[in-house]
Design a protein around this motif. Structure first.
Motif, PDB file in Angstrom:
ATOM      1  N   GLU A  44       1.170  -1.222  -0.018  1.00  0.00           N
ATOM      2  CA  GLU A  44       0.267   0.065  -0.344  1.00  0.00           C
ATOM      3  C   GLU A  44       0.620   1.400   0.124  1.00  0.00           C
ATOM      4  O   GLU A  44       0.957   2.548  -0.817  1.00  0.00           O
ATOM      5  CB  GLU A  44      -1.246  -0.579   1.152  1.00  0.00           C
ATOM      6  N   GLU A  45       1.986   1.150   1.046  1.00  0.00           N
ATOM      7  CA  GLU A  45       3.063   2.244   0.859  1.00  0.00           C
ATOM      8  C   GLU A  45       3.590   2.833  -0.705  1.00  0.00           C
ATOM      9  O   GLU A  45       3.569   4.047  -0.371  1.00  0.00           O
ATOM     10  CB  GLU A  45       3.247   2.398   2.057  1.00  0.00           C
ATOM     11  N   LEU A  46       4.034   1.565  -1.061  1.00  0.00           N
ATOM     12  CA  LEU A  46       4.101   2.118  -2.028  1.00  0.00           C
ATOM     13  C   LEU A  46       3.220   2.172  -3.199  1.00  0.00           C
ATOM     14  O   LEU A  46       3.856   2.546  -4.556  1.00  0.00           O
ATOM     15  CB  LEU A  46       5.663   0.481  -2.832  1.00  0.00           C
ATOM     16  N   LEU A  47       2.465   2.076  -3.390  1.00  0.00           N
ATOM     17  CA  LEU A  47       1.371   2.350  -4.437  1.00  0.00           C
ATOM     18  C   LEU A  47       1.171   3.497  -4.011  1.00  0.00           C
ATOM     19  O   LEU A  47       1.173   4.391  -5.549  1.00  0.00           O
ATOM     20  CB  LEU A  47       0.038   1.406  -3.937  1.00  0.00           C
ATOM     21  N   GLU A  48       0.948   4.408  -2.580  1.00  0.00           N
ATOM     22  CA  GLU A  48       1.081   5.590  -2.055  1.00  0.00           C
ATOM     23  C   GLU A  48       2.295   6.387  -3.413  1.00  0.00           C
ATOM     24  O   GLU A  48       1.834   7.264  -3.436  1.00  0.00           O
ATOM     25  CB  GLU A  48       0.797   6.158  -0.872  1.00  0.00           C
ATOM     26  N   LEU A  52       1.732   9.024  -6.009  1.00  0.00           N
ATOM     27  CA  LEU A  52       2.664  10.484  -6.158  1.00  0.00           C
ATOM     28  C   LEU A  52       3.765  10.670  -6.811  1.00  0.00           C
ATOM     29  O   LEU A  52       3.379  12.078  -7.902  1.00  0.00           O
ATOM     30  CB  LEU A  52       2.899  10.986  -4.233  1.00  0.00           C
ATOM     31  N   LEU A  53       4.094  10.063  -7.426  1.00  0.00           N
ATOM     32  CA  LEU A  53       4.755  10.365  -8.888  1.00  0.00           C
ATOM     33  C   LEU A  53       4.335  10.190 -10.432  1.00  0.00           C
ATOM     34  O   LEU A  53       4.350  11.235 -10.621  1.00  0.00           O
ATOM     35  CB  LEU A  53       6.146   8.475  -8.765  1.00  0.00           C
ATOM     36  N   GLU A  54       2.969   9.433 -10.690  1.00  0.00           N
ATOM     37  CA  GLU A  54       1.846   9.439 -11.466  1.00  0.00           C
ATOM     38  C   GLU A  54       2.219  10.553 -11.524  1.00  0.00           C
ATOM     39  O   GLU A  54       1.620  12.007 -12.322  1.00  0.00           O
ATOM     40  CB  GLU A  54       1.428   7.711 -11.113  1.00  0.00           C
ATOM     41  N   ILE A  71      -4.620   2.697  -8.641  1.00  0.00           N
ATOM     42  CA  ILE A  71      -5.410   4.073  -7.806  1.00  0.00           C
ATOM     43  C   ILE A  71      -6.649   4.043  -8.227  1.00  0.00           C
ATOM     44  O   ILE A  71      -7.238   4.195  -6.294  1.00  0.00           O
ATOM     45  CB  ILE A  71      -4.114   4.741  -8.731  1.00  0.00           C
ATOM     46  N   LYS A  72      -6.812   4.902  -9.085  1.00  0.00           N
ATOM     47  CA  LYS A  72      -8.498   4.381  -8.761  1.00  0.00           C
ATOM     48  C   LYS A  72      -9.004   3.376  -8.547  1.00  0.00           C
ATOM     49  O   LYS A  72      -9.998   3.636  -8.351  1.00  0.00           O
ATOM     50  CB  LYS A  72      -9.264   4.789 -10.123  1.00  0.00           C
ATOM     51  N   GLU A  73      -9.123   2.363  -8.396  1.00  0.00           N
ATOM     52  CA  GLU A  73      -9.596   1.696  -8.075  1.00  0.00           C
ATOM     53  C   GLU A  73      -9.650   1.306  -6.234  1.00  0.00           C
ATOM     54  O   GLU A  73      -9.679   1.527  -5.378  1.00  0.00           O
ATOM     55  CB  GLU A  73      -9.229  -0.111  -8.825  1.00  0.00           C
ATOM     56  N   LYS A  74      -8.048   1.675  -6.362  1.00  0.00           N
ATOM     57  CA  LYS A  74      -7.403   1.826  -4.594  1.00  0.00           C
ATOM     58  C   LYS A  74      -8.252   2.771  -3.826  1.00  0.00           C
ATOM     59  O   LYS A  74      -8.451   2.654  -2.439  1.00  0.00           O
ATOM     60  CB  LYS A  74      -5.859   1.562  -4.326  1.00  0.00           C
ATOM     61  N   ILE A  75      -8.371   4.007  -4.484  1.00  0.00           N
ATOM     62  CA  ILE A  75      -8.889   4.740  -3.605  1.00  0.00           C
ATOM     63  C   ILE A  75     -10.218   4.581  -3.761  1.00  0.00           C
ATOM     64  O   ILE A  75     -10.720   5.203  -2.375  1.00  0.00           O
ATOM     65  CB  ILE A  75      -7.963   6.243  -4.358  1.00  0.00           C
ATOM     66  N   PHE A  76     -11.078   4.604  -4.618  1.00  0.00           N
ATOM     67  CA  PHE A  76     -12.758   4.255  -4.486  1.00  0.00           C
ATOM     68  C   PHE A  76     -12.573   3.161  -3.109  1.00  0.00           C
ATOM     69  O   PHE A  76     -13.871   3.051  -2.861  1.00  0.00           O
ATOM     70  CB  PHE A  76     -13.292   3.787  -6.159  1.00  0.00           C
ATOM     71  N   ASP A  77     -11.706   2.268  -3.129  1.00  0.00           N
ATOM     72  CA  ASP A  77     -12.364   1.113  -2.020  1.00  0.00           C
ATOM     73  C   ASP A  77     -12.212   1.572  -0.658  1.00  0.00           C
ATOM     74  O   ASP A  77     -11.627   0.892   0.039  1.00  0.00           O
ATOM     75  CB  ASP A  77     -11.111  -0.057  -2.261  1.00  0.00           C
ATOM     76  N   ILE A  78     -11.609   2.937  -0.405  1.00  0.00           N
ATOM     77  CA  ILE A  78     -10.282   3.220   0.995  1.00  0.00           C
ATOM     78  C   ILE A  78     -11.909   3.458   1.687  1.00  0.00           C
ATOM     79  O   ILE A  78     -12.359   4.625   1.882  1.00  0.00           O
ATOM     80  CB  ILE A  78      -9.746   4.260   0.505  1.00  0.00           C
ATOM     81  N   VAL A  86      -6.540  11.354   1.594  1.00  0.00           N
ATOM     82  CA  VAL A  86      -7.387  12.388   0.495  1.00  0.00           C
ATOM     83  C   VAL A  86      -6.426  13.010   0.167  1.00  0.00           C
ATOM     84  O   VAL A  86      -6.728  14.014  -0.903  1.00  0.00           O
ATOM     85  CB  VAL A  86      -7.975  13.504   1.670  1.00  0.00           C
ATOM     86  N   THR A  87      -5.040  13.736   0.001  1.00  0.00           N
ATOM     87  CA  THR A  87      -4.498  14.287  -0.761  1.00  0.00           C
ATOM     88  C   THR A  87      -4.267  13.212  -2.085  1.00  0.00           C
ATOM     89  O   THR A  87      -4.141  14.037  -2.849  1.00  0.00           O
ATOM     90  CB  THR A  87      -2.967  14.234  -0.362  1.00  0.00           C
ATOM     91  N   LEU A  88      -3.761  11.834  -1.894  1.00  0.00           N
ATOM     92  CA  LEU A  88      -3.921  11.153  -3.316  1.00  0.00           C
ATOM     93  C   LEU A  88      -5.061  11.523  -3.735  1.00  0.00           C
ATOM     94  O   LEU A  88      -4.888  11.880  -5.268  1.00  0.00           O
ATOM     95  CB  LEU A  88      -3.417   9.735  -2.426  1.00  0.00           C
TER      96      LEU A  88
END
Length: 120
Positions: A44-48, A52-54, A71-78, A86-88
């Protein structure tokens, strides 16, 4: 201890992101890999970091569509949003359609409606 380690990584990510310091964000990758976090937390941390780099890519750089979808799927599932997540979301809103942005935005507002944290 684990929670503090995650918080330290996320605070460093945010600081580097707002300073537009890609190198500092990249330096977190080996630290995360070597950390005492669980494999799931490391992922999860590596995806974050990657998200951010993206988000920091210049308009003329080629987007990583597969990463953006992940990223979209991960954020949607939070289920719960912290400052980093939130920043992500805010920095990757361009990846979403308007209706999805509204849905996620409403979830964040519902979670923080009664907060006294002015940053949120």
């Amino acid at each position: 201890m684990k929670r503090q380690e995650i918080e330290n990584f996320e605070n460093t990510m945010l600081e580097a992101f707002y300073d537009n310091d890609k190198d500092k964000i990249l330096q977190l990758k080996p630290l995360i890999v070597e950390s005492n976090l669980s494999p799931k937390d490391k992922e999860e941390e590596l995806l974050e970091v990657e998200a951010l780099l993206e988000a920091m890519k210049a308009p003329d750089e080629t987007p990583n569509i597969e990463l953006r979808t992940k990223i979209k799927e991960k954020i949607f599932d939070i289920p719960n949003f912290n400052k980093t997540k939130v920043t992500l979301f805010c920095n990757n809103m361009q990846f979403y359609d308007f209706e999805t942005e509204k849905l996620i935005g409403k979830r964040i507002i519902d979670q923080y409606i009664n907060t006294k944290d002015i940053k949120m």
